[in-house]
Design a protein around this motif. Structure first.
Motif, PDB file in Angstrom:
ATOM      1  N   PRO A   3       0.805  -1.239   0.000  1.00  0.00           N
ATOM      2  CA  PRO A   3       0.000   0.000   0.000  1.00  0.00           C
ATOM      3  C   PRO A   3       0.830   1.277   0.000  1.00  0.00           C
ATOM      4  CG  PRO A   3      -0.934  -1.608   1.520  1.00  0.00           C
ATOM      5  CD  PRO A   3       0.370  -2.174   1.050  1.00  0.00           C
ATOM      6  N   GLU A   4       1.932   1.281   0.750  1.00  0.00           N
ATOM      7  CA  GLU A   4       2.742   2.504   0.809  1.00  0.00           C
ATOM      8  C   GLU A   4       3.389   2.809  -0.538  1.00  0.00           C
ATOM      9  OE1 GLU A   4       5.088  -1.008   2.522  1.00  0.00           O
ATOM     10  OE2 GLU A   4       3.072  -0.114   2.737  1.00  0.00           O
ATOM     11  N   GLU A   5       3.694   1.786  -1.329  1.00  0.00           N
ATOM     12  CA  GLU A   5       4.259   2.015  -2.658  1.00  0.00           C
ATOM     13  C   GLU A   5       3.182   2.415  -3.661  1.00  0.00           C
ATOM     14  OE1 GLU A   5       7.140  -0.745  -4.217  1.00  0.00           O
ATOM     15  OE2 GLU A   5       7.561  -1.576  -2.224  1.00  0.00           O
ATOM     16  N   LEU A   6       1.968   1.873  -3.492  1.00  0.00           N
ATOM     17  CA  LEU A   6       0.872   2.249  -4.380  1.00  0.00           C
ATOM     18  C   LEU A   6       0.542   3.740  -4.268  1.00  0.00           C
ATOM     19  CD1 LEU A   6      -1.603  -0.769  -3.955  1.00  0.00           C
ATOM     20  CD2 LEU A   6      -0.102  -0.288  -5.889  1.00  0.00           C
ATOM     21  N   GLU A   7       0.693   4.276  -3.075  1.00  0.00           N
ATOM     22  CA  GLU A   7       0.387   5.700  -2.862  1.00  0.00           C
ATOM     23  C   GLU A   7       1.328   6.608  -3.646  1.00  0.00           C
ATOM     24  OE1 GLU A   7      -2.036   7.196  -1.550  1.00  0.00           O
ATOM     25  OE2 GLU A   7      -3.085   5.564  -0.545  1.00  0.00           O
ATOM     26  N   HIS A   8       2.528   6.120  -3.967  1.00  0.00           N
ATOM     27  CA  HIS A   8       3.500   6.936  -4.692  1.00  0.00           C
ATOM     28  C   HIS A   8       3.708   6.456  -6.129  1.00  0.00           C
ATOM     29  CE1 HIS A   8       4.490   7.465  -0.362  1.00  0.00           C
ATOM     30  NE2 HIS A   8       4.716   8.720  -0.728  1.00  0.00           N
ATOM     31  N   LEU A   9       2.817   5.593  -6.587  1.00  0.00           N
ATOM     32  CA  LEU A   9       2.949   5.041  -7.925  1.00  0.00           C
ATOM     33  C   LEU A   9       2.451   6.041  -8.967  1.00  0.00           C
ATOM     34  CD1 LEU A   9       3.897   2.352  -9.164  1.00  0.00           C
ATOM     35  CD2 LEU A   9       1.510   1.608  -9.166  1.00  0.00           C
ATOM     36  N   ASP A  10       3.158   6.120 -10.080  1.00  0.00           N
ATOM     37  CA  ASP A  10       2.775   7.037 -11.153  1.00  0.00           C
ATOM     38  C   ASP A  10       2.975   6.344 -12.495  1.00  0.00           C
ATOM     39  OD1 ASP A  10       1.878   9.261 -12.434  1.00  0.00           O
ATOM     40  OD2 ASP A  10       3.391  10.634 -11.628  1.00  0.00           O
ATOM     41  N   PHE A  11       2.403   6.930 -13.538  1.00  0.00           N
ATOM     42  CA  PHE A  11       2.531   6.351 -14.868  1.00  0.00           C
ATOM     43  C   PHE A  11       3.978   6.439 -15.344  1.00  0.00           C
ATOM     44  CE2 PHE A  11      -1.863   8.033 -14.765  1.00  0.00           C
ATOM     45  CZ  PHE A  11      -2.537   6.825 -14.866  1.00  0.00           C
ATOM     46  N   PRO A  12       4.450   5.403 -16.020  1.00  0.00           N
ATOM     47  CA  PRO A  12       5.837   5.440 -16.521  1.00  0.00           C
ATOM     48  C   PRO A  12       5.971   6.421 -17.681  1.00  0.00           C
ATOM     49  CG  PRO A  12       4.715   3.479 -17.315  1.00  0.00           C
ATOM     50  CD  PRO A  12       3.775   4.146 -16.342  1.00  0.00           C
ATOM     51  N   HIS A  13       7.181   6.875 -17.912  1.00  0.00           N
ATOM     52  CA  HIS A  13       7.439   7.765 -19.038  1.00  0.00           C
ATOM     53  C   HIS A  13       7.376   6.989 -20.351  1.00  0.00           C
ATOM     54  CE1 HIS A  13       8.565  11.022 -16.363  1.00  0.00           C
ATOM     55  NE2 HIS A  13       9.414  10.220 -15.736  1.00  0.00           N
ATOM     56  N   ASP A  14       6.996   7.696 -21.399  1.00  0.00           N
ATOM     57  CA  ASP A  14       6.961   7.071 -22.716  1.00  0.00           C
ATOM     58  C   ASP A  14       8.375   6.643 -23.124  1.00  0.00           C
ATOM     59  OD1 ASP A  14       4.226   7.364 -23.107  1.00  0.00           O
ATOM     60  OD2 ASP A  14       4.460   9.415 -23.832  1.00  0.00           O
ATOM     61  N   LYS A  15       8.453   5.457 -23.678  1.00  0.00           N
ATOM     62  CA  LYS A  15       9.738   4.941 -24.143  1.00  0.00           C
ATOM     63  C   LYS A  15       9.706   4.788 -25.657  1.00  0.00           C
ATOM     64  CE  LYS A  15      10.807   2.358 -19.919  1.00  0.00           C
ATOM     65  NZ  LYS A  15      11.114   1.012 -19.350  1.00  0.00           N
ATOM     66  N   ASP A  16      10.783   5.187 -26.278  1.00  0.00           N
ATOM     67  CA  ASP A  16      10.884   5.015 -27.721  1.00  0.00           C
ATOM     68  C   ASP A  16      11.121   3.538 -28.025  1.00  0.00           C
ATOM     69  OD1 ASP A  16      10.597   7.722 -28.137  1.00  0.00           O
ATOM     70  OD2 ASP A  16      12.760   8.098 -28.003  1.00  0.00           O
ATOM     71  N   SER A  17      10.218   2.971 -28.776  1.00  0.00           N
ATOM     72  CA  SER A  17      10.343   1.563 -29.136  1.00  0.00           C
ATOM     73  C   SER A  17       9.780   1.360 -30.526  1.00  0.00           C
ATOM     74  CB  SER A  17       9.612   0.670 -28.129  1.00  0.00           C
ATOM     75  OG  SER A  17       8.234   1.007 -28.083  1.00  0.00           O
ATOM     76  N   PHE A  18      10.267   0.335 -31.183  1.00  0.00           N
ATOM     77  CA  PHE A  18       9.803   0.060 -32.533  1.00  0.00           C
ATOM     78  C   PHE A  18       8.389  -0.521 -32.487  1.00  0.00           C
ATOM     79  CE2 PHE A  18       9.107  -3.111 -35.844  1.00  0.00           C
ATOM     80  CZ  PHE A  18       9.164  -2.297 -36.972  1.00  0.00           C
ATOM     81  N   VAL A  19       7.483   0.088 -33.229  1.00  0.00           N
ATOM     82  CA  VAL A  19       6.131  -0.449 -33.378  1.00  0.00           C
ATOM     83  C   VAL A  19       5.829  -0.520 -34.866  1.00  0.00           C
ATOM     84  CG1 VAL A  19       5.205   0.305 -31.169  1.00  0.00           C
ATOM     85  CG2 VAL A  19       5.194   1.890 -33.079  1.00  0.00           C
ATOM     86  N   PRO A  20       5.255  -1.626 -35.312  1.00  0.00           N
ATOM     87  CA  PRO A  20       5.015  -1.780 -36.749  1.00  0.00           C
ATOM     88  C   PRO A  20       3.892  -0.883 -37.264  1.00  0.00           C
ATOM     89  CG  PRO A  20       4.120  -3.637 -35.533  1.00  0.00           C
ATOM     90  CD  PRO A  20       4.871  -2.809 -34.540  1.00  0.00           C
TER      91      PRO A  20
END
Length: 462
Positions: A118-135
């Motif tokens: 629970p203590e980690e969920l309170e500080h959880l945020d969306f990850p940054h966009d990563k450059d990756s190959f997508v078809p």
């Protein structure tokens, strides 16, 4: 001379000692035989009890069972008479039987779902966009403005039936269907919202709220079939970053208002923002429900993540924690539950017909097309179970997942609304969707409390 002999007088009046002893023996024998007779009788009785005790025990059990059954019969007759009395009274409303309200607050620890503390969920945020190959770089949604020649609605008859395509879906031909599965950097596909007059009308205020959502948990009830269950288990961080949106039609609105469930001036009931949808495009409410279920990326164009929850279920976990557990940790963009009973689409087709979930004719048309297209009878694709259960869908809104959901939606419109039949086919054809998390059934049970359907949904116009 004196006689030395001594005479001993013997008379019958004197007791004979020896004779007395002799007479006492028969009396002793009589007492001994009497005692022995009683002992033998007791032994015989014990032997009879030993021999017949199972029978006696069985008789006692039967009597107890009859007694308990009579008690149950009395209780049921009492309840029935009470219900009959209520039905006769016009002012008394008999509510439908509901599941225990205790389930709505049941937040036991997950057995299979691995969430952060629970203590980690309170500080959880969306990850940054990563450059990756997508078809697939971009998905273009076909609308009536893209069609130079209007589609002849009378020519919809394909494979012996008239499809359910309309002004909302657009009129996809079999050739267009085949082309939509071909992967290019830019994919053009029918994906609902084909025409402004196609239906599924939402107010400007609701659209403004939906466009503000960066992530969303959504559900819907059309036709008044289910109640609204409040989500539980979320952290304060999730409440600030995740929207909860429930789509209702006017029938559901009237049903819920009659039960005293009225949203406030901001359009909320508890955590849920209620969005009223008008002009539903299908008479079949199951098809109408596929629109928010499969086209979340069109309803929430600025959302990066979404969780779909069927109306019969109560979501009971932290959304950010679910994203982290089912997507980010496994580097997946799509997560859905495996089917609990079957693995093959062909086995599922037989079950759909057997359970009267669709007509044999329409199922046969769908399966025949899949056989013509070469869908294998494999029970696993890329090491994953082929058949799914779609009451909970967790996904990132990427170009690949958006295309996948559009194609899936078109299949349930063209064939049957049983989305388990079309999911394996679309997964098989969209081979670029590889980072998919097919999680086990026990995780799905950790995600939601399954409450079951309360009422039969009313068809559009019914």
């Amino acid at each position: 001379m004196f006689n030395n002999s001594v005479s001993i007088p013997v008379t019958d009046d004197l007791p004979d000692e020896f004779g007395g002893k002799m007479r006492s023996r028969p009396r002793r024998k009589r007492r001994k035989s009497e005692f022995r007779g009683k002992s033998e009788l007791a032994n015989r009785t014990c032997k009879q009890l030993t021999r017949w005790w199972p029978v006696l025990l069985f008789v006692a059990a039967v009597l107890l069972l009859v007694f308990e059954a009579s008690k149950l019969g009395w209780r049921s007759s009492t309840i029935k008479s009470d219900l009959d009395t209520r039905e006769k009274k016009p002012n008394v409303v008999v509510s439908p039987v509901k599941k225990s309200e205790g389930n709505l607050n049941r937040l036991d620890a997950p057995r299979c779902l691995k969430l952060l503390p629970p203590e980690e969920l309170e500080h959880l945020d969306f990850p940054h966009d990563k450059d990756s190959f997508v078809p697939i770089k971009k998905v273009v949604y076909i609308s009536e403005n893209d069609i130079e020649t209007p589609f002849d609605k009378n020519s919809q008859q394909e494979m012996g039936i008239i499809t359910r395509f309309n002004q909302f879906t657009g009129y996809q031909t079999l050739n267009q269907r085949d082309q939509s599965f071909k992967v290019n950097e830019t994919a053009c596909v029918h994906c609902g919202f084909y025409s402004e007059v196609g239906g599924f009308t939402i107010s400007k205020e609701d659209k403004s709220f939906m466009y503000s959502c960066k992530s969303v948990v959504s559900t819907c009830t059309f036709g008044g079939g289910d109640d609204l269950y409040q989500p539980i288990g979320m952290s304060d961080a999730s409440l600030q970053k995740v929207c909860y949106v429930a789509f209702w039609d006017e029938t559901t609105l009237a049903t819920q208002e009659a039960q005293g469930h009225v949203f406030n001036k901001d359009g909320f009931i508890g955590k849920w923002r209620i969005v009223i949808v008008r002009n539903l495009p299908f008479r079949d409410q199951r098809l109408n429900g596929k629109i928010p279920k499969m086209l979340a990326h069109r309803l929430f164009p600025n959302a990066r993540y979404s969780i779909w929850v069927d109306s019969k279920s109560q979501f009971r976990r932290d959304p950010l924690g679910v994203f982290e557990s089912l997507l980010w940790r496994s580097k997946s963009v799509f997560a859905i539950s495996e089917h609990g009973a079957r693995s093959s689409v062909y086995d599922e087709a037989k079950a759909v017909v057997k359970k009267n979930k669709a007509t044999p004719e329409e199922v046969e048309i769908q399966i025949t097309q899949y056989i013509l297209d070469g869908l294998p009878q494999d029970k696993r694709f890329n090491g994953k179970k082929a058949l799914n259960e779609a009451s909970v869908i967790v996904r990132e809104h990427t170009s690949v997942t958006n295309l996948f959901m559009c194609l899936w939606f078109n299949e349930v419109v063209r064939f049957t609304s049983r989305d388990q039949l079309s999911f394996p086919y679309v997964l098989w054809r969209v081979k670029v969707l590889k980072n998919i998390n097919m999680f086990p059934v026990c995780i799905r049970k950790d995600l939601v409390n399954s409450m079951g359907h309360l009422r039969k949904a009313k068809p559009l116009g019914g």
